[in-house]
Design a protein around this motif. Structure first.
Motif, PDB file in Angstrom:
ATOM      1  N   MET A 265       0.853  -1.158   0.000  1.00 19.14           N
ATOM      2  CA  MET A 265       0.000   0.000   0.000  1.00 19.14           C
ATOM      3  C   MET A 265       0.897   1.218   0.000  1.00 19.14           C
ATOM      4  SD  MET A 265      -3.028   1.064   2.586  1.00 19.14           S
ATOM      5  CE  MET A 265      -4.242   0.289   1.563  1.00 19.14           C
ATOM      6  N   ILE A 266       0.565   2.207  -0.796  1.00 15.54           N
ATOM      7  CA  ILE A 266       1.353   3.432  -0.873  1.00 15.54           C
ATOM      8  C   ILE A 266       0.510   4.588  -0.348  1.00 15.54           C
ATOM      9  CG2 ILE A 266       2.539   5.054  -2.391  1.00 15.54           C
ATOM     10  CD1 ILE A 266       3.093   2.710  -4.262  1.00 15.54           C
ATOM     11  N   PHE A 267       1.076   5.340   0.573  1.00 11.63           N
ATOM     12  CA  PHE A 267       0.428   6.515   1.116  1.00 11.63           C
ATOM     13  C   PHE A 267       1.126   7.745   0.536  1.00 11.63           C
ATOM     14  CE2 PHE A 267      -0.352   3.228   4.226  1.00 11.63           C
ATOM     15  CZ  PHE A 267      -1.685   3.436   4.591  1.00 11.63           C
ATOM     16  N   LYS A 268       0.445   8.427  -0.366  1.00 12.91           N
ATOM     17  CA  LYS A 268       1.005   9.630  -0.967  1.00 12.91           C
ATOM     18  C   LYS A 268       0.978  10.755   0.058  1.00 12.91           C
ATOM     19  CE  LYS A 268       1.401   8.110  -5.271  1.00 12.91           C
ATOM     20  NZ  LYS A 268       2.627   8.040  -5.999  1.00 12.91           N
ATOM     21  N   LYS A 269       2.106  11.355   0.306  1.00 10.11           N
ATOM     22  CA  LYS A 269       2.241  12.458   1.262  1.00 10.11           C
ATOM     23  C   LYS A 269       1.644  12.104   2.619  1.00 10.11           C
ATOM     24  CE  LYS A 269       2.376  15.906  -2.352  1.00 10.11           C
ATOM     25  NZ  LYS A 269       1.752  17.062  -2.965  1.00 10.11           N
TER      26      LYS A 269
ATOM     27  N   ALA B 243      -0.868  10.041   3.381  1.00  8.58           N
ATOM     28  CA  ALA B 243      -2.277   9.618   3.422  1.00  8.58           C
ATOM     29  C   ALA B 243      -2.585   8.782   2.178  1.00  8.58           C
ATOM     30  CB  ALA B 243      -3.206  10.823   3.473  1.00  8.58           C
ATOM     31  N   ASP B 244      -3.563   7.861   2.298  1.00  4.07           N
ATOM     32  CA  ASP B 244      -3.934   7.054   1.137  1.00  4.07           C
ATOM     33  C   ASP B 244      -4.919   7.824   0.263  1.00  4.07           C
ATOM     34  OD1 ASP B 244      -6.418   6.840   2.354  1.00  4.07           O
ATOM     35  OD2 ASP B 244      -6.285   4.699   2.738  1.00  4.07           O
ATOM     36  N   LYS B 245      -5.429   7.185  -0.785  1.00  2.00           N
ATOM     37  CA  LYS B 245      -6.304   7.882  -1.730  1.00  2.00           C
ATOM     38  C   LYS B 245      -7.627   8.324  -1.107  1.00  2.00           C
ATOM     39  CE  LYS B 245      -8.187   3.591  -3.538  1.00  2.00           C
ATOM     40  NZ  LYS B 245      -8.348   2.731  -4.685  1.00  2.00           N
ATOM     41  N   ASN B 246      -8.008   7.727   0.040  1.00  2.00           N
ATOM     42  CA  ASN B 246      -9.234   8.130   0.733  1.00  2.00           C
ATOM     43  C   ASN B 246      -8.975   9.165   1.819  1.00  2.00           C
ATOM     44  OD1 ASN B 246     -10.781   6.247  -0.754  1.00  2.00           O
ATOM     45  ND2 ASN B 246     -10.138   4.631   0.633  1.00  2.00           N
TER      46      ASN B 246
ATOM     47  N   MET C 183      -8.585  -3.705  11.109  1.00  2.00           N
ATOM     48  CA  MET C 183      -9.319  -4.139   9.920  1.00  2.00           C
ATOM     49  C   MET C 183      -9.233  -3.049   8.859  1.00  2.00           C
ATOM     50  SD  MET C 183     -12.574  -6.076  11.530  1.00  2.00           S
ATOM     51  CE  MET C 183     -12.826  -7.193  10.177  1.00  2.00           C
ATOM     52  N   ARG C 184      -9.057  -3.462   7.629  1.00  2.00           N
ATOM     53  CA  ARG C 184      -9.005  -2.564   6.479  1.00  2.00           C
ATOM     54  C   ARG C 184      -9.981  -3.064   5.435  1.00  2.00           C
ATOM     55  NH1 ARG C 184      -5.805   2.192   6.080  1.00  2.00           N
ATOM     56  NH2 ARG C 184      -4.720   2.198   8.066  1.00  2.00           N
ATOM     57  N   GLY C 185     -10.552  -2.163   4.686  1.00  2.00           N
ATOM     58  CA  GLY C 185     -11.493  -2.557   3.649  1.00  2.00           C
ATOM     59  C   GLY C 185     -11.330  -1.724   2.398  1.00  2.00           C
ATOM     60  N   GLY C 186     -11.832  -2.275   1.311  1.00  2.00           N
ATOM     61  CA  GLY C 186     -11.798  -1.574   0.039  1.00  2.00           C
ATOM     62  C   GLY C 186     -12.315  -2.462  -1.066  1.00  2.00           C
ATOM     63  N   LYS C 187     -13.124  -1.910  -1.960  1.00  2.00           N
ATOM     64  CA  LYS C 187     -13.682  -2.634  -3.100  1.00  2.00           C
ATOM     65  C   LYS C 187     -14.409  -3.910  -2.676  1.00  2.00           C
ATOM     66  CE  LYS C 187     -10.314  -0.850  -6.350  1.00  2.00           C
ATOM     67  NZ  LYS C 187      -9.337  -1.121  -7.391  1.00  2.00           N
ATOM     68  N   GLY C 188     -15.166  -3.833  -1.558  1.00  2.00           N
ATOM     69  CA  GLY C 188     -15.968  -4.971  -1.116  1.00  2.00           C
ATOM     70  C   GLY C 188     -15.208  -6.044  -0.363  1.00  2.00           C
ATOM     71  N   ILE C 189     -13.917  -5.826  -0.108  1.00  2.00           N
ATOM     72  CA  ILE C 189     -13.100  -6.818   0.596  1.00  2.00           C
ATOM     73  C   ILE C 189     -12.699  -6.229   1.943  1.00  2.00           C
ATOM     74  CG2 ILE C 189     -10.931  -8.096   0.579  1.00  2.00           C
ATOM     75  CD1 ILE C 189     -11.084  -7.998  -2.504  1.00  2.00           C
ATOM     76  N   VAL C 190     -12.867  -7.019   2.990  1.00  2.00           N
ATOM     77  CA  VAL C 190     -12.435  -6.612   4.327  1.00  2.00           C
ATOM     78  C   VAL C 190     -11.377  -7.601   4.783  1.00  2.00           C
ATOM     79  CG1 VAL C 190     -13.139  -6.249   6.713  1.00  2.00           C
ATOM     80  CG2 VAL C 190     -14.692  -5.623   4.850  1.00  2.00           C
ATOM     81  N   ALA C 191     -10.293  -7.064   5.365  1.00  2.00           N
ATOM     82  CA  ALA C 191      -9.194  -7.912   5.811  1.00  2.00           C
ATOM     83  C   ALA C 191      -8.686  -7.406   7.154  1.00  2.00           C
ATOM     84  CB  ALA C 191      -8.067  -7.897   4.790  1.00  2.00           C
ATOM     85  N   ILE C 192      -8.045  -8.299   7.897  1.00  2.00           N
ATOM     86  CA  ILE C 192      -7.428  -7.941   9.159  1.00  2.00           C
ATOM     87  C   ILE C 192      -5.914  -8.072   8.981  1.00  2.00           C
ATOM     88  CG2 ILE C 192      -7.626 -10.262  10.131  1.00  2.00           C
ATOM     89  CD1 ILE C 192      -8.202  -8.848  12.838  1.00  2.00           C
TER      90      ILE C 192
END
Length: 83
Positions: free
Chosen positions: A1-5, A7-10, A21-30
């Motif tokens: 995962m890349i955090f530009k400056k 922060a991420d894209k969100n 827990m992290r989520g994105g595009k309908g996928i949740v992961a720990i």
């Protein structure tokens, strides 16, 4: 995962912890482990391992919600005293 400056894209800050827990595009992961954190100028690059969290079937979610609601009820004596 890349955090530009930082922060991420969100707009989420580059703060990650094992067990989060992290989520994105309908996928949740720990997150199970953070393997490496690198910096590329102002970008933060995080390499981590994760396990996907499977979605519960509707009947299992309904059962958990019902059990949670029942656990919050308290039994009190009524207003009638039979002395």
């Amino acid at each position: 995962m890349i955090f530009k400056k930082g922060a991420d894209k969100n707009g989420s800050l580059a703060e990650m912890r094992v067990g989060e827990m992290r989520g994105g595009k309908g996928i949740v992961a720990i997150i199970t482990s953070i393997n490496k954190i690198d910096y590329s100028f102002v970008d933060v690059i995080v390499e981590y391992e994760f396990e996907s969290v499977e979605e519960w079937p509707k009947h299992k979610m309904d059962k958990a919600i019902k059990q949670n609601r029942i656990s919050k009820f308290k039994v009190i004596n009524g207003g009638i005293d039979n002395d």
